[in-house]
Scaffold this active site. Structure first.
Site, PDB file in Angstrom:
ATOM      1  N   CYS A  86      -8.012  20.545  11.098  1.00  0.00           N
ATOM      2  CA  CYS A  86      -7.224  21.525  11.871  1.00  0.00           C
ATOM      3  C   CYS A  86      -6.732  20.968  13.200  1.00  0.00           C
ATOM      4  CB  CYS A  86      -8.016  22.803  12.140  1.00  0.00           C
ATOM      5  SG  CYS A  86      -9.610  22.841  11.376  1.00  0.00           S
TER       6      CYS A  86
ATOM      7  N   ARG B 103      -4.446  11.115   4.723  1.00  0.00           N
ATOM      8  CA  ARG B 103      -3.279  11.972   4.802  1.00  0.00           C
ATOM      9  C   ARG B 103      -2.354  11.841   3.579  1.00  0.00           C
ATOM     10  NH1 ARG B 103       0.493  14.423   8.145  1.00  0.00           N
ATOM     11  NH2 ARG B 103       2.547  13.632   7.665  1.00  0.00           N
TER      12      ARG B 103
ATOM     13  N   LYS C  11       0.831  -1.210   0.000  1.00  0.00           N
ATOM     14  CA  LYS C  11       0.000   0.000   0.000  1.00  0.00           C
ATOM     15  C   LYS C  11       0.862   1.254   0.000  1.00  0.00           C
ATOM     16  CE  LYS C  11      -1.711   1.614   4.046  1.00  0.00           C
ATOM     17  NZ  LYS C  11      -1.467   3.043   4.325  1.00  0.00           N
ATOM     18  N   ASN C  12       1.853   1.284   0.893  1.00  0.00           N
ATOM     19  CA  ASN C  12       2.621   2.518   1.060  1.00  0.00           C
ATOM     20  C   ASN C  12       3.611   2.775  -0.071  1.00  0.00           C
ATOM     21  OD1 ASN C  12       1.209   3.034   3.334  1.00  0.00           O
ATOM     22  ND2 ASN C  12       2.869   2.587   4.774  1.00  0.00           N
TER      23      ASN C  12
ATOM     24  N   ARG D  97       1.889  21.143  11.918  1.00  0.00           N
ATOM     25  CA  ARG D  97       3.118  20.395  12.147  1.00  0.00           C
ATOM     26  C   ARG D  97       3.314  19.179  11.229  1.00  0.00           C
ATOM     27  NH1 ARG D  97       3.915  15.973  15.441  1.00  0.00           N
ATOM     28  NH2 ARG D  97       6.106  15.474  15.614  1.00  0.00           N
ATOM     29  N   PRO D  98       2.288  18.378  11.027  1.00  0.00           N
ATOM     30  CA  PRO D  98       2.545  17.156  10.268  1.00  0.00           C
ATOM     31  C   PRO D  98       2.918  17.347   8.803  1.00  0.00           C
ATOM     32  CG  PRO D  98       0.544  16.940  11.548  1.00  0.00           C
ATOM     33  CD  PRO D  98       0.942  18.370  11.595  1.00  0.00           C
ATOM     34  N   ILE D  99       2.774  18.544   8.239  1.00  0.00           N
ATOM     35  CA  ILE D  99       3.237  18.711   6.852  1.00  0.00           C
ATOM     36  C   ILE D  99       4.293  19.810   6.733  1.00  0.00           C
ATOM     37  CG2 ILE D  99       1.363  17.746   5.441  1.00  0.00           C
ATOM     38  CD1 ILE D  99       0.278  20.648   5.400  1.00  0.00           C
ATOM     39  N   ASP D 100       4.795  20.268   7.878  1.00  0.00           N
ATOM     40  CA  ASP D 100       5.772  21.356   7.826  1.00  0.00           C
ATOM     41  C   ASP D 100       7.011  20.980   7.002  1.00  0.00           C
ATOM     42  OD1 ASP D 100       6.578  19.522   9.717  1.00  0.00           O
ATOM     43  OD2 ASP D 100       7.198  20.979  11.220  1.00  0.00           O
ATOM     44  N   LEU D 101       7.416  19.718   7.069  1.00  0.00           N
ATOM     45  CA  LEU D 101       8.628  19.315   6.342  1.00  0.00           C
ATOM     46  C   LEU D 101       8.387  19.283   4.828  1.00  0.00           C
ATOM     47  CD1 LEU D 101       9.774  16.490   8.770  1.00  0.00           C
ATOM     48  CD2 LEU D 101      10.764  18.777   8.544  1.00  0.00           C
TER      49      LEU D 101
ATOM     50  N   ARG E 196      -8.703  -0.268   4.580  1.00  0.00           N
ATOM     51  CA  ARG E 196      -7.788   0.753   4.062  1.00  0.00           C
ATOM     52  C   ARG E 196      -6.449   0.146   3.665  1.00  0.00           C
ATOM     53  NH1 ARG E 196      -7.810   6.373   7.200  1.00  0.00           N
ATOM     54  NH2 ARG E 196      -6.425   6.714   5.444  1.00  0.00           N
TER      55      ARG E 196
ATOM     56  N   ASP F 167       4.408   0.914  12.049  1.00  0.00           N
ATOM     57  CA  ASP F 167       3.192   0.275  11.536  1.00  0.00           C
ATOM     58  C   ASP F 167       3.044  -1.179  11.990  1.00  0.00           C
ATOM     59  OD1 ASP F 167       2.455   2.603  10.335  1.00  0.00           O
ATOM     60  OD2 ASP F 167       2.867   1.959   8.284  1.00  0.00           O
TER      61      ASP F 167
ATOM     62  N   VAL G   5       8.027   7.251  16.866  1.00  0.00           N
ATOM     63  CA  VAL G   5       7.698   7.905  15.586  1.00  0.00           C
ATOM     64  C   VAL G   5       6.451   8.783  15.711  1.00  0.00           C
ATOM     65  CG1 VAL G   5       7.157   7.535  13.146  1.00  0.00           C
ATOM     66  CG2 VAL G   5       8.821   6.062  14.294  1.00  0.00           C
TER      67      VAL G   5
HETATM   68  C1  UD1 Z   1       4.236   6.951   6.240  1.00  0.00           C
HETATM   69  C2  UD1 Z   1       3.329   5.761   6.098  1.00  0.00           C
HETATM   70  C3  UD1 Z   1       2.749   5.360   7.442  1.00  0.00           C
HETATM   71  C4  UD1 Z   1       3.865   5.149   8.456  1.00  0.00           C
HETATM   72  C5  UD1 Z   1       4.799   6.345   8.493  1.00  0.00           C
HETATM   73  C6  UD1 Z   1       6.029   6.126   9.368  1.00  0.00           C
HETATM   74  C7  UD1 Z   1       2.462   6.055   3.860  1.00  0.00           C
HETATM   75  C8  UD1 Z   1       1.297   6.352   2.981  1.00  0.00           C
HETATM   76  N1  UD1 Z   1       2.253   6.088   5.171  1.00  0.00           N
HETATM   77  O1  UD1 Z   1       3.427   8.025   6.719  1.00  0.00           O
HETATM   78  O2  UD1 Z   1       2.016   4.158   7.271  1.00  0.00           O
HETATM   79  O3  UD1 Z   1       3.310   4.971   9.736  1.00  0.00           O
HETATM   80  O4  UD1 Z   1       5.279   6.644   7.169  1.00  0.00           O
HETATM   81  O5  UD1 Z   1       6.749   5.013   8.939  1.00  0.00           O
HETATM   82  O6  UD1 Z   1       3.528   5.734   3.385  1.00  0.00           O
HETATM   83  N2  UD1 Z   1       6.189  14.730  10.554  1.00  0.00           N
HETATM   84  C9  UD1 Z   1       6.336  16.075  10.834  1.00  0.00           C
HETATM   85  N3  UD1 Z   1       6.272  16.961   9.792  1.00  0.00           N
HETATM   86  C10 UD1 Z   1       6.098  16.564   8.503  1.00  0.00           C
HETATM   87  C11 UD1 Z   1       5.960  15.183   8.224  1.00  0.00           C
HETATM   88  C12 UD1 Z   1       6.011  14.291   9.281  1.00  0.00           C
HETATM   89  O7  UD1 Z   1       6.504  16.464  11.974  1.00  0.00           O
HETATM   90  O8  UD1 Z   1       6.054  17.416   7.609  1.00  0.00           O
HETATM   91  C13 UD1 Z   1       6.237  13.753  11.670  1.00  0.00           C
HETATM   92  C14 UD1 Z   1       4.920  13.007  11.817  1.00  0.00           C
HETATM   93  O9  UD1 Z   1       3.997  13.751  12.572  1.00  0.00           O
HETATM   94  C15 UD1 Z   1       5.371  11.743  12.492  1.00  0.00           C
HETATM   95  C16 UD1 Z   1       6.756  11.490  11.885  1.00  0.00           C
HETATM   96  O10 UD1 Z   1       7.167  12.739  11.356  1.00  0.00           O
HETATM   97  O11 UD1 Z   1       5.510  11.934  13.871  1.00  0.00           O
HETATM   98  C17 UD1 Z   1       6.779  10.440  10.797  1.00  0.00           C
HETATM   99  O12 UD1 Z   1       5.924  10.805   9.754  1.00  0.00           O
HETATM  100  P1  UD1 Z   1       6.182  10.438   8.224  1.00  0.00           P
HETATM  101  O13 UD1 Z   1       7.428   9.635   8.112  1.00  0.00           O
HETATM  102  O14 UD1 Z   1       6.041  11.659   7.411  1.00  0.00           O
HETATM  103  O15 UD1 Z   1       4.953   9.486   7.939  1.00  0.00           O
HETATM  104  P2  UD1 Z   1       3.973   9.512   6.684  1.00  0.00           P
HETATM  105  O16 UD1 Z   1       4.727   9.718   5.440  1.00  0.00           O
HETATM  106  O17 UD1 Z   1       2.813  10.373   6.964  1.00  0.00           O
END
Ligand code: UD1
Length: 406
Positions: free
Chosen positions: A105, A81, A11-12, A110-114, A388, A296, A318
């Site tokens: 919201c 996401r 899937k990923n 934070r989760p997409i800041d990178l 999913r 995961d 994580v």
């Molecule tokens: C992907 C996987 C998900 C898995 C995760 C970690 C897919 C579709 N999903 O999710 O199943 O659990 O990797 O192996 O591939 N973070 C930030 N800012 C950002 C992006 C991430 O702070 O801009 C943080 C997240 O909140 C989290 C950590 O980084 O705490 C890891 O997230 P990330 O590696 O980005 O996971 P995903 O790509 O969302």
């Protein structure tokens, strides 16, 4: 549980590939695509952006991205996401992108800041307006740059690697994620004409091209699905033969299972045998970016450890809040305490069946495994989360002797 299980495509790996197919002007054909809700949601996201997406059967997905829009459907982005993975490719192709914040919201920015920081480095202007993000390119095209990720985010690495394929000049992603799905995406982008070096290491270099072409690619096996079946065999004292596995992607999980007393025997040609005799031994687990133990798999292994001999300490590094399955497992008689990001699991001889509620995909899988190991009947509510990310989980479990109905 005894018998053969064929593992589906990952899937990923498929989700970022479907998004990256938007970069190409010709047809893209992916093979080994699992029939999953998340895959179909990504298909809808692409269709909403003007691409034509077809799942003609036989595990294929066909994408044609000729005439693209730049506004992603907010309902779909909120639902999943990973929809945000279209941002880089759409921006690179059309010079614009309007997309809502994934997950609503409550989660904040934070989760997409990178992702945003990286796209800014490549020359994007980023504006936020009422929960929406507007991306544009004042310089008309993306420009290669050095991007340092503060954390090796899988999604940010994939979004940036894909976008950088159409940037002017060279992009370097430092502290990149090295997950097998990132490497598979790089393979797919290379087949499309992208020039990428270093995927799978901490530093990825991408030389931008003027165009990418459509390509054919077969998706890697789903390591989390394979590992879930391994954990199921472990928790129930079963003996499974898994087909379509890549053992190199499963080293952390295999090492932990062996520590817990499970036998894992890789065969040649993508097979592996897994069996457990007697009670599992407790093992400590700490989730980390690849090649560390995958987050995961934390809920499934935690579920298995509830019936192990001894005490396991499970640390989740994580995600901040990934222990929703713990309360549910307690209803089944598991002895677990949670302190911040650590769960201490004192193994009990047996769980007892109960009604439990799944809160997310992998928690749902953990509860199913606990139910298989428990005495009596377990009812997992909100089991739709499984759809999913697990292709026909119930059918596959039944085929090896588990008593599961949907
Ligand atoms: C992907 C996987 C998900 C898995 C995760 C970690 C897919 C579709 N999903 O999710 O199943 O659990 O990797 O192996 O591939 N973070 C930030 N800012 C950002 C992006 C991430 O702070 O801009 C943080 C997240 O909140 C989290 C950590 O980084 O705490 C890891 O997230 P990330 O590696 O980005 O996971 P995903 O790509 O969302």
């Amino acid at each position: 549980m005894r018998g053969n299980v064929r593992v589906s495509g990952a899937k990923n790996a498929v989700l970022p590939m479907l998004a990256a197919a938007l970069l190409a002007e010709g047809d893209t054909v992916l093979h080994g695509v699992p029939a999953l809700d998340d895959v179909f949601t990504m298909g809808e996201v692409l269709t909403g952006l003007g691409a034509s997406v077809d799942f003609p059967g036989g595990g294929r997905a066909v994408v044609r991205a000729a005439d693209l829009g730049w506004e992603a459907d907010p309902r779909l982005v909120r639902r999943m996401r990973a929809s945000f993975l279209v941002a880089g490719p759409i921006l690179a192709r059309t010079g614009r992108m309007r997309i809502s914040m994934p997950g609503g919201c409550a989660i904040g920015s934070r989760p997409i800041d990178l992702h945003l920081k990286g796209l800014r480095s490549l020359g994007a202007r980023v504006e936020q307006d009422r929960g929406c993000i507007e991306l544009s390119l004042p310089g008309r095209s993306l420009t290669g740059a050095l991007v340092y990720l503060d954390y090796p985010s899988v999604g940010a690495t994939e979004n940036l690697m894909a976008a950088a394929c159409l940037a002017r000049g060279e992009t370097i992603i430092d502290n990149a994620a090295s997950e097998p799905e990132v490497v598979d995406l790089a393979g797919f982008l290379t087949a499309m004409g992208g020039q990428i070096a270093g995927a799978g290491s901490k530093v990825i270099r991408i030389r931008g091209q003027a165009h990418l072409r459509g390509a054919q690619h077969t998706v890697i096996p789903d390591r989390i699905e394979a590992a879930t079946f391994m954990a199921a065999a472990a928790a129930t004292g079963g003996h499974l033969r898994l087909e379509n596995v890549e053992m190199e992607h499963l080293q952390a999980v295999t090492a932990k299972l062996r520590e817990a007393g499970v036998t894992v025997e890789p065969g040649s040609g993508g097979y592996a045998e897994v069996w457990a005799a007697g009670r599992l031994r407790a093992a400590d687990i700490k989730t980390m970016p690849h090649p560390g133990f995958p987050t995961d798999m934390q809920p499934q292994l935690l579920a298995a450890m509830t019936v192990a001999q001894g005490t396991s300490v499970i640390s989740e590094t994580v995600f901040d809040n990934r222990f929703h399955h713990v309360d549910e497992l307690r209803r089944m008689g598991a002895c677990i305490t949670v302190e911040g990001r650590c769960a201490v699991v004192r193994g009990v001889p047996q769980l007892s069946g109960a009604a439990v509620r799944a809160t997310d995909l992998r928690a749902a899988a953990g509860l199913v495994l606990a139910g298989l190991a428990a005495a009596g009947e377990t009812r997992v509510m909100d089991a739709h989360h499984l759809d999913r990310g697990y292709e026909d989980l119930v059918g596959k479990l039944r085929s090896v002797g588990a008593d599961v109905t949907r």
